[in-house]
Design an enzyme around this catalytic site. Structure first.
Site, short mmCIF file in Angstrom:
data_model
loop_
_atom_site.label_atom_id
_atom_site.label_comp_id
_atom_site.label_asym_id
_atom_site.label_seq_id
_atom_site.Cartn_x
_atom_site.Cartn_y
_atom_site.Cartn_z
CG MET A 8 -1.37 -1.29 1.34
SD MET A 8 -3.20 -0.76 0.07
CE MET A 8 -2.74 -2.11 -1.52
CG HIS A 9 3.92 1.39 -3.36
ND1 HIS A 9 5.39 0.90 -1.97
CD2 HIS A 9 4.28 0.28 -4.29
CE1 HIS A 9 6.13 -0.07 -2.72
NE2 HIS A 9 5.14 -0.56 -4.09
CG ASP A 10 0.71 4.89 -4.64
OD1 ASP A 10 1.42 5.88 -4.57
OD2 ASP A 10 0.18 5.24 -5.38
#
Ligand code: BDR
Ligand code: CA
Length: 337
Positions: free
Chosen positions: A253-255
């Site tokens: 869930m980078h963003d």
């Protein structure tokens, strides 16, 4: 001091009044899409616009994804298109991990009622920054092309932006190439303009985002909300989990973590740093150099996330997605039922 009791309605009014103005610039992308759902639901921000960058997929696709998602969620937010090309003139290729459209194997109906803003991303950013008189924040979860163009077009913009939180870079290593993270690698020239702008920066890099991966229990959690937002998040996550099973990128869930860190600072711990990006040496272009706690305080140009509280982030994300309901008002307005 006397305790002042407020009714729930007054509390709600207080929350709405204090929402922080934010523009999200993204290259939607599976994890950008989950971030957008959480942004619409989290309640912390007055999201003044969503603008699209080229990156994971073409600008046409990222723009379409943003508009389709907004309409699908019944989210009344201005959506603007951004630049088609990067500022960096070297060779770059779109990402390969988000499928042809950017949303993996997930399809949603094309937007029918909502339309793109007439202004492009740089104009939208500048106009809203002026309207917000120094209170506007940006969340950037794709390459920084649009922001950099805006900074070049409008030299006074840098003094009008309160902070830029961005997903990008790494203290160590990379993902798209061994030395660099995708968003910064894709347009290092733009990143350099932003890093040297003097705008306060919060960097959420791979060092923390690659420790924020979701699993099938999270998919089930999203499904359990029984809403179109929950279903969409679950389906996007299902694609990411299949991708992981095929030996490609995990369901990072980078963003979403960048959004969460912007909304709830306790999701990460940060340090003061000097950050810069390699632009001139083609072999290393896009590499970020992070000097934590520089002796010379005047060099500090960013806060950099060095650790995360994964459980806090995960619960925050669940709750943000859960908060978008297919309620009667939304359904009536957008004819969703
Ligand atoms: C970043 O690149 C994209 O693939 C993701 O959406 C994220 O913003 C991670 O390197
Ligand atoms: Ca992204």
């Amino acid at each position: 001091m006397e305790f002042q009791e407020r009714s729930i309605a007054e509390d709600y009014e207080h929350i709405v009044q204090n929402r922080r103005p934010l523009i999200i610039d993204c290259d939607t992308g599976t994890d950008d899409a989950i971030m957008l759902i959480a942004a619409a639901g989290c309640g912390v921000f007055d999201i003044r616009a969503v603008t699209s960058a080229v990156g994971n997929v073409s600008q046409e696709n990222t723009s379409k994804n943003n508009l389709d998602i907004a309409e699908y969620l019944g989210w009344d937010v201005p959506v603007a298109r951004g630049a088609y090309k990067t500022m960096y003139a070297g060779k770059r290729t779109l990402s390969t991990v988000h499928g042809a459209t950017g949303l993996g194997d997930v399809t949603i109906p094309g937007a029918k009622r909502m339309q793109f803003e007439e202004e492009r991303a740089p104009e939208v950013i500048y106009r809203i920054a002026k309207e917000e008189e120094g209170n506007l924040e940006l969340l950037v979860t794709g390459p920084m092309t649009n922001i950099a163009i805006a900074l070049l077009l409008y030299p006074d913009l840098k003094d009008l932006i309160k902070r830029i939180t961005f997903m990008g870079g790494a203290m160590e290593g990379g993902n798209v190439v061994p030395h660099a993270e995708f968003n910064i690698w894709f347009d290092p020239v733009a990143a350099n303009i932003v890093f040297t702008s003097g705008i306060p920066l919060l960097m959420i890099g791979l060092d923390v985002t690659e420790r924020a991966s979701l699993i099938d229990d999270d998919r089930k959690k999203f499904m359990s909300f029984n809403t179109r937002a929950g279903d969409l998040a679950a389906n996007l996550l299902a694609f990411m989990l299949k991708r992981e099973d095929n030996g490609l990128e995990s369901a990072y869930m980078h963003d979403g973590l960048a959004l969460a860190a912007c909304a709830d600072p306790l999701c990460v711990t940060t340090k003061k740093a000097h950050i810069r990006v390699e632009v001139l040496n083609d072999a290393l272009s896009g590499k970020t150099y992070v000097e934590l706690d520089p002796k010379d305080e005047s060099k500090v140009n960013a806060q950099v996330a060095v650790d995360l509280y994964f459980h806090r982030f995960r619960v925050w994300l669940h709750e943000a997605v859960a908060r978008i309901r297919n309620d009667v008002q939304v359904a009536a307005k957008y004819d969703l039922r």
